[in-house]
Design a protein around this motif. Sequence first.
Motif, mmCIF file in Angstrom:
data_model
loop_
_atom_site.group_PDB
_atom_site.id
_atom_site.type_symbol
_atom_site.label_atom_id
_atom_site.label_comp_id
_atom_site.label_asym_id
_atom_site.label_seq_id
_atom_site.Cartn_x
_atom_site.Cartn_y
_atom_site.Cartn_z
ATOM 1 N N LEU A 1 0.746 -1.194 -0.088
ATOM 2 C CA LEU A 1 0.179 -0.159 0.153
ATOM 3 C C LEU A 1 0.772 1.155 -0.284
ATOM 4 C CD1 LEU A 1 -2.897 -1.094 2.593
ATOM 5 C CD2 LEU A 1 -3.187 -0.043 0.202
ATOM 6 N N LEU A 2 1.896 1.077 0.923
ATOM 7 C CA LEU A 2 2.858 2.373 1.006
ATOM 8 C C LEU A 2 3.437 2.607 -0.257
ATOM 9 C CD1 LEU A 2 3.685 4.285 2.775
ATOM 10 C CD2 LEU A 2 5.770 3.020 3.472
ATOM 11 N N MET A 3 3.915 1.599 -1.015
ATOM 12 C CA MET A 3 4.471 2.098 -2.364
ATOM 13 C C MET A 3 3.653 2.321 -3.408
ATOM 14 S SD MET A 3 7.791 1.023 -1.728
ATOM 15 C CE MET A 3 8.395 0.937 -3.406
ATOM 16 N N SER A 4 2.104 2.096 -3.248
ATOM 17 C CA SER A 4 1.306 2.682 -4.392
ATOM 18 C C SER A 4 0.832 3.951 -4.193
ATOM 19 C CB SER A 4 0.204 1.682 -4.331
ATOM 20 O OG SER A 4 -0.686 1.689 -3.046
ATOM 21 N N LEU A 5 1.405 4.600 -3.028
ATOM 22 C CA LEU A 5 0.596 6.035 -2.556
ATOM 23 C C LEU A 5 1.312 6.915 -3.295
ATOM 24 C CD1 LEU A 5 -0.320 5.528 1.086
ATOM 25 C CD2 LEU A 5 -1.876 5.566 -0.828
ATOM 26 N N ASP A 6 0.972 7.897 -3.583
ATOM 27 C CA ASP A 6 1.503 9.392 -4.246
ATOM 28 C C ASP A 6 2.191 10.049 -3.151
ATOM 29 O OD1 ASP A 6 0.541 8.572 -6.651
ATOM 30 O OD2 ASP A 6 -1.239 9.724 -6.686
ATOM 31 N N GLU A 7 3.212 11.197 -3.479
ATOM 32 C CA GLU A 7 3.722 11.854 -2.647
ATOM 33 C C GLU A 7 2.674 12.924 -1.834
ATOM 34 O OE1 GLU A 7 7.192 13.880 -4.142
ATOM 35 O OE2 GLU A 7 8.109 11.908 -4.494
ATOM 36 N N SER A 8 1.860 13.343 -2.595
ATOM 37 C CA SER A 8 0.958 14.368 -2.060
ATOM 38 C C SER A 8 0.021 13.228 -0.880
ATOM 39 C CB SER A 8 -0.179 14.748 -3.242
ATOM 40 O OG SER A 8 -0.927 13.615 -3.603
ATOM 41 N N THR A 9 -0.252 12.255 -1.035
ATOM 42 C CA THR A 9 -0.890 11.395 0.044
ATOM 43 C C THR A 9 -0.119 11.529 1.243
ATOM 44 O OG1 THR A 9 -1.843 10.436 -1.498
ATOM 45 C CG2 THR A 9 -2.171 9.542 0.619
ATOM 46 N N LEU A 10 1.336 11.264 1.013
ATOM 47 C CA LEU A 10 2.350 10.798 2.201
ATOM 48 C C LEU A 10 2.439 12.346 2.841
ATOM 49 C CD1 LEU A 10 4.470 8.537 0.480
ATOM 50 C CD2 LEU A 10 2.811 8.059 2.056
ATOM 51 N N ASN A 11 2.532 13.326 2.176
ATOM 52 C CA ASN A 11 2.801 14.797 2.707
ATOM 53 C C ASN A 11 1.467 15.567 2.963
ATOM 54 O OD1 ASN A 11 5.349 14.276 2.521
ATOM 55 N ND2 ASN A 11 5.712 14.897 0.266
ATOM 56 N N HIS A 12 0.290 14.993 3.470
ATOM 57 C CA HIS A 12 -0.970 15.369 3.499
ATOM 58 C C HIS A 12 -0.698 16.614 4.438
ATOM 59 C CE1 HIS A 12 -4.966 15.574 5.300
ATOM 60 N NE2 HIS A 12 -5.337 15.575 3.786
ATOM 61 N N SER A 13 -1.492 17.691 4.371
ATOM 62 C CA SER A 13 -1.273 18.808 5.294
ATOM 63 C C SER A 13 -2.077 18.361 6.487
ATOM 64 C CB SER A 13 -1.982 19.957 4.591
ATOM 65 O OG SER A 13 -3.490 19.770 4.391
ATOM 66 N N GLU A 14 -2.821 17.533 6.810
ATOM 67 C CA GLU A 14 -3.496 17.194 7.828
ATOM 68 C C GLU A 14 -3.028 15.640 8.399
ATOM 69 O OE1 GLU A 14 -5.598 19.221 9.595
ATOM 70 O OE2 GLU A 14 -5.867 20.674 7.912
ATOM 71 N N ALA A 15 -1.991 15.543 8.190
ATOM 72 C CA ALA A 15 -1.166 14.228 8.541
ATOM 73 C C ALA A 15 -1.148 14.174 10.173
ATOM 74 C CB ALA A 15 0.194 13.920 7.917
ATOM 75 N N PHE A 16 -1.216 12.981 10.407
ATOM 76 C CA PHE A 16 -1.065 12.720 11.882
ATOM 77 C C PHE A 16 -0.063 11.429 12.482
ATOM 78 C CE2 PHE A 16 -4.534 10.513 10.223
ATOM 79 C CZ PHE A 16 -4.398 9.160 10.450
ATOM 80 N N GLU A 17 0.351 11.454 13.569
ATOM 81 C CA GLU A 17 1.434 10.519 13.911
ATOM 82 C C GLU A 17 0.692 9.030 13.987
ATOM 83 O OE1 GLU A 17 4.449 10.782 14.596
ATOM 84 O OE2 GLU A 17 4.486 12.940 14.020
ATOM 85 N N PRO A 18 1.359 7.928 13.965
ATOM 86 C CA PRO A 18 2.556 7.664 13.699
ATOM 87 C C PRO A 18 3.192 7.956 12.221
ATOM 88 C CG PRO A 18 1.835 5.729 13.855
ATOM 89 C CD PRO A 18 0.673 6.669 14.054
ATOM 90 N N VAL A 19 4.336 8.304 11.792
ATOM 91 C CA VAL A 19 4.743 8.515 10.420
ATOM 92 C C VAL A 19 5.074 7.001 10.088
ATOM 93 C CG1 VAL A 19 6.119 9.383 8.733
ATOM 94 C CG2 VAL A 19 5.419 10.789 10.691
ATOM 95 N N VAL A 20 4.256 6.412 9.181
ATOM 96 C CA VAL A 20 4.599 4.914 8.796
ATOM 97 C C VAL A 20 5.368 4.879 7.329
ATOM 98 C CG1 VAL A 20 3.864 2.806 7.937
ATOM 99 C CG2 VAL A 20 2.682 4.032 9.943
ATOM 100 N N ASP A 21 6.470 4.434 7.310
ATOM 101 C CA ASP A 21 7.463 4.458 6.152
ATOM 102 C C ASP A 21 8.187 3.266 5.873
ATOM 103 O OD1 ASP A 21 9.270 4.890 8.088
ATOM 104 O OD2 ASP A 21 10.133 6.395 7.735
ATOM 105 N N ILE A 22 8.902 3.065 4.955
ATOM 106 C CA ILE A 22 9.501 2.033 4.460
ATOM 107 C C ILE A 22 10.365 1.363 5.621
ATOM 108 C CG2 ILE A 22 11.018 0.830 2.729
ATOM 109 C CD1 ILE A 22 9.510 2.443 0.726
ATOM 110 N N ALA A 23 11.169 2.343 5.984
ATOM 111 C CA ALA A 23 12.238 1.932 6.993
ATOM 112 C C ALA A 23 11.460 1.515 8.618
ATOM 113 C CB ALA A 23 12.960 3.318 7.532
ATOM 114 N N LEU A 24 10.389 2.125 8.789
ATOM 115 C CA LEU A 24 9.688 1.639 9.961
ATOM 116 C C LEU A 24 9.039 0.181 9.736
ATOM 117 C CD1 LEU A 24 8.847 2.543 12.958
ATOM 118 C CD2 LEU A 24 6.640 3.209 11.925
ATOM 119 N N ILE A 25 8.676 -0.287 8.801
ATOM 120 C CA ILE A 25 8.172 -1.504 8.414
ATOM 121 C C ILE A 25 9.332 -2.688 8.148
ATOM 122 C CG2 ILE A 25 6.774 -3.015 6.782
ATOM 123 C CD1 ILE A 25 5.094 -0.499 5.990
ATOM 124 N N GLU A 26 10.344 -2.056 7.673
ATOM 125 C CA GLU A 26 11.546 -2.916 7.590
ATOM 126 C C GLU A 26 11.967 -3.381 8.876
ATOM 127 O OE1 GLU A 26 14.281 -1.453 4.870
ATOM 128 O OE2 GLU A 26 13.355 -1.837 3.307
#
Length: 517
Positions: A394-419
């Motif tokens: 799912l994370l690989m299929s998302l666009d950068e605009s979704t990941l950098n959402h102005s109303e984003a909230f914790e936690p920041v889930v990225d590839i490093a955290l999953i690995e």
Amino acid sequence: MSLVFQTLNLLSVERNSYGVRTGDYLRYRKHCTRKINKLRRNLKLTNGKGKRFNKCTAESILRQSDIRVLELLLLSADKYWAESQENKDATSKLRRSDQFANVLIEASSKFGLHSSDTVQLEIYHKFIQGSYNLSKNKFHDALNLLSISYVYLKNLINAAPNDKIRALGEGWLDELSPKIRYCSYQSGNKSTSHEIDRIANEHSSSHSFVQLEYSQEDKPTKVKNLTWRGKELRLTSVDVVEAIHKLQSVIDKKSGKSTQSLSNYDEILNTYTNAIEISPQGLLKQVLTYKMLALRLERDLKINNQLESNEPAKNRSKVKVIDGIIFTLEQLRNLHIVESDDSDLSGYVETKISYHQALKNYTLGLSHLMAHSYGPSIRLLESCKFYNRSGLELLMSLDESTLNHSEAFEPVVDIALIEDLNKMVDTALVNSKKAWFAQQFKRPLFFDIANTYVEPPLDYILDKSQSKDTKPSKKEAQKPPTGHVISSEDSKQTQDSAEKNANKTASSGWFGSLWKR
């Protein structure tokens, strides 16, 4: 000194407090009737008692010098308006409402009201007149009257000194706009019926508007801009403005502290709940709910970080907290503003759900490993890898605009955290398998029907079969060997063994097996 009579504020408070917000017009009419009767008694404007009937006329009302007579006339007009909303024959009720509104305008002229209060009375008067003409299917006349009210409201909003008056104007605009669109459509202007501002300006150009002025307040109620995706949200109620102003005050007070305690989070969450209950259905309610759930998630994450431990009892509490985090994320995913977001915001939330599902199963797997329950531990840790794989896709299929959402909230889930979580799962999985295979199992003698993978005891069966084949038969045992002389002792032993065999034969039947004979 001019008197103050805020028509729109008075009507907004009365309507929202007594049923109009929920569509209960009967309750509002009963409330208006009680208040009108009380005002009539206080102002001595009753019809009178006794043998002679003295009707309270418009002339007797206009002779009153008490400003409360304006409230009496306003509630009388609005009571008939409320009755027209639930009555099929709305024209007669709106005619009575229009009559009281005309008397209200005539009575207000002698009190010397401020220009803003005069404009508010004019807005209500044109609104009632326009609704009355609309009920008679006079669409052109209704459009002209409603357009005058609309332009007055726009002027009132632009000149408003605080957010309360601005919210009042926005709320009345929401009530006027559908009527103007409908009248424009029925008048033949079908192609541009959505351009309300232009239509209202065109149909009110011949009216002479009163210059609107406001006295500046010492402490105006100022609300910070609420935005969603860069778009400012409209506040359409005084109650909402007060609730959000209180909410922002609490947030500023609590966020100024260096460390946020759980009690601070709970106080802000309670204020959010009050603001959501007051807010009308729409985008504002959805955005407030989104922000409240994001704050609740932040609080649960803080509790989860405080429960980092390798004790099974602490892990049980940690699993409950993670369950609450997953439930909050599912509520966020089901919000309409999240489902309908153009940049796939629901996928962003779904990635966080997959990560926390994996984290929950990892915590449970560790608890089973510490309790020496290796089978369930391996199964839970394997499911962690499945959730991590789903979240990574799912994370690989998302666009950068979704990941950098102005109303984003914790936690920041990225590839490093999953690995990182995958590495911990692999380590725990290896430890579980090693401990399971190192454990000494006691093999059962017979087949275990619950575990079909248990091997049969072939060595034991083979030994038994070989020992049976090497045992001599009875005839060979009784036949003496050649060249051997039978002594008296040997014959005695032979007789004893023959007697024993006879006894065994006697007790081998049905009754013999019972009585051992």
